[in-house]
Design an enzyme around this catalytic site. Structure first.
Site, PDB file in Angstrom:
ATOM      1  N   HIS A  58       0.842  -1.206   0.000  1.00 22.98           N
ATOM      2  CA  HIS A  58       0.000   0.000   0.000  1.00 22.98           C
ATOM      3  C   HIS A  58       0.880   1.260   0.000  1.00 22.98           C
ATOM      4  O   HIS A  58       0.611   2.217  -0.742  1.00 22.98           O
ATOM      5  CB  HIS A  58      -0.879   0.050   1.260  1.00 22.98           C
ATOM      6  CG  HIS A  58      -1.955  -1.000   1.309  1.00 22.98           C
ATOM      7  ND1 HIS A  58      -2.117  -1.847   2.373  1.00 22.98           N
ATOM      8  CD2 HIS A  58      -2.930  -1.331   0.429  1.00 22.98           C
ATOM      9  CE1 HIS A  58      -3.149  -2.657   2.154  1.00 22.98           C
ATOM     10  NE2 HIS A  58      -3.659  -2.362   0.967  1.00 22.98           N
ATOM     11  N   LYS A  98     -17.844  -5.686   6.758  1.00 22.39           N
ATOM     12  CA  LYS A  98     -16.616  -6.429   7.028  1.00 22.39           C
ATOM     13  C   LYS A  98     -16.290  -6.328   8.516  1.00 22.39           C
ATOM     14  O   LYS A  98     -16.583  -5.314   9.144  1.00 22.39           O
ATOM     15  CB  LYS A  98     -15.458  -5.839   6.228  1.00 22.39           C
ATOM     16  CG  LYS A  98     -15.539  -6.136   4.744  1.00 22.39           C
ATOM     17  CD  LYS A  98     -14.272  -5.682   4.050  1.00 22.39           C
ATOM     18  CE  LYS A  98     -14.360  -5.883   2.556  1.00 22.39           C
ATOM     19  NZ  LYS A  98     -13.202  -5.341   1.834  1.00 22.39           N
ATOM     20  N   ARG A 157      -2.086  -6.030  -8.266  1.00 22.09           N
ATOM     21  CA  ARG A 157      -0.924  -6.870  -7.976  1.00 22.09           C
ATOM     22  C   ARG A 157      -0.743  -7.980  -9.000  1.00 22.09           C
ATOM     23  O   ARG A 157       0.321  -8.200  -9.526  1.00 22.09           O
ATOM     24  CB  ARG A 157      -1.055  -7.496  -6.579  1.00 22.09           C
ATOM     25  CG  ARG A 157      -0.940  -6.502  -5.447  1.00 22.09           C
ATOM     26  CD  ARG A 157      -1.356  -7.120  -4.152  1.00 22.09           C
ATOM     27  NE  ARG A 157      -2.745  -7.569  -4.212  1.00 22.09           N
ATOM     28  CZ  ARG A 157      -3.425  -8.051  -3.198  1.00 22.09           C
ATOM     29  NH1 ARG A 157      -2.858  -8.169  -2.019  1.00 22.09           N
ATOM     30  NH2 ARG A 157      -4.687  -8.415  -3.341  1.00 22.09           N
ATOM     31  N   SER A 206      -3.035  -7.806   3.231  1.00 21.20           N
ATOM     32  CA  SER A 206      -3.253  -7.449   4.640  1.00 21.20           C
ATOM     33  C   SER A 206      -3.674  -8.669   5.450  1.00 21.20           C
ATOM     34  O   SER A 206      -3.208  -8.876   6.569  1.00 21.20           O
ATOM     35  CB  SER A 206      -4.340  -6.378   4.736  1.00 21.20           C
ATOM     36  OG  SER A 206      -3.923  -5.208   4.102  1.00 21.20           O
TER      37      SER A 206
HETATM   38  O1  PNS Z   1      -9.154  -2.620   0.227  1.00 21.33           O
HETATM   39  P1  PNS Z   1     -10.457  -3.105  -0.335  1.00 21.33           P
HETATM   40  O2  PNS Z   1     -11.240  -3.846   0.743  1.00 21.33           O
HETATM   41  O3  PNS Z   1     -10.274  -3.920  -1.593  1.00 21.33           O
HETATM   42  O4  PNS Z   1     -11.305  -1.802  -0.738  1.00 21.33           O
HETATM   43  C1  PNS Z   1     -12.598  -1.918  -1.319  1.00 21.33           C
HETATM   44  C2  PNS Z   1     -13.280  -0.532  -1.411  1.00 21.33           C
HETATM   45  C3  PNS Z   1     -13.327   0.133  -0.062  1.00 21.33           C
HETATM   46  C4  PNS Z   1     -12.518   0.338  -2.367  1.00 21.33           C
HETATM   47  C5  PNS Z   1     -14.725  -0.773  -1.986  1.00 21.33           C
HETATM   48  O5  PNS Z   1     -15.358  -1.747  -1.233  1.00 21.33           O
HETATM   49  C6  PNS Z   1     -15.555   0.505  -1.969  1.00 21.33           C
HETATM   50  O6  PNS Z   1     -15.358   1.382  -2.756  1.00 21.33           O
HETATM   51  N1  PNS Z   1     -16.522   0.579  -1.011  1.00 21.33           N
HETATM   52  C7  PNS Z   1     -17.420   1.704  -0.853  1.00 21.33           C
HETATM   53  C8  PNS Z   1     -18.817   1.404  -1.396  1.00 21.33           C
HETATM   54  C9  PNS Z   1     -18.814   1.540  -2.900  1.00 21.33           C
HETATM   55  O7  PNS Z   1     -18.773   2.623  -3.436  1.00 21.33           O
HETATM   56  N2  PNS Z   1     -18.751   0.383  -3.603  1.00 21.33           N
HETATM   57  C10 PNS Z   1     -18.583   0.363  -5.060  1.00 21.33           C
HETATM   58  C11 PNS Z   1     -19.871   0.237  -5.817  1.00 21.33           C
HETATM   59  S1  PNS Z   1     -20.689  -1.272  -5.425  1.00 21.33           S
END
Ligand code: PNS
Length: 163
Positions: free
Chosen positions: A18, A42, A91, A129
């Site tokens: 990150h 989560k 990645r 993570s």
């Molecule tokens: O590190 P991660 O868990 O892969 O991050 C995922 C994240 C936070 C980027 C994604 O879940 C997100 O954008 N969540 C907010 C809600 C949203 O806008 N979702 C996308 C449309 S369904």
């Protein structure tokens, strides 16, 4: 503000991968907001406050970077911040399907917002993570996966927790 990018994620905990993406994005955009999701679905290992503190600590010397919490739809958060760019790290091929879906959903929700994918240094492509938390929980060393400040938090949190 065209020059603001948002790097969203769970960062549970933030890893060297990150941090590598943050450093790369900060060289491309004068203002970068690292946005930690407060997704209630989560169950994170590290609290929102802990993740915020870790991210603020490890990015304090990177110019133009701030760390915030966001809730709700990511595209709405970007609009609130007058930002047009979402940064995501890519990645390996295994990341692609989910990232592709997420980027296209965000584009559908807000066509003026673009997702920019950055590849971390190849030495971090295997890093996640959840694996960092698991290695710490099972007594392994996480020294080369996370910055020292994060290592201390991960050991404190995971070392004595039940598998
Ligand atoms: O590190 P991660 O868990 O892969 O991050 C995922 C994240 C936070 C980027 C994604 O879940 C997100 O954008 N969540 C907010 C809600 C949203 O806008 N979702 C996308 C449309 S369904």
């Amino acid at each position: 503000m065209k020059n603001t990018a948002v790097y969203p994620g769970s960062f549970d905990p933030p890893t060297n991968g990150h941090l590598d993406v943050i450093a790369r994005a900060s060289r491309l955009f004068p203002r970068l907001i690292v946005a930690v999701t407060d997704n209630q679905n989560k169950t994170p290992t590290h609290t929102l406050e802990e993740r915020l503190l870790m991210l603020r600590g490890i990015t304090k010397n990177i110019p133009g970077v701030s760390v915030e919490i966001f809730s709700g739809l990511l595209v709405n958060y970007l609009k609130k911040k007058n930002a047009r760019v979402i940064i995501r790290g890519l990645r390996a091929v295994s990341d692609f399907e989910y990232e592709f879906q997420l980027a296209l959903m965000n584009r559908k929700l807000s066509p003026s917002i673009e997702t920019v994918f950055l590849m971390p240094d190849e030495k971090y492509v295997y890093l996640s993570s959840s694996m960092v938390n698991e290695v710490a929980r099972l007594g392994g060393s996480v020294d080369c996966f996370v910055p020292p400040l994060v290592r201390a938090q991960v050991i404190k949190k995971c070392r004595h927790s039940n598998p």
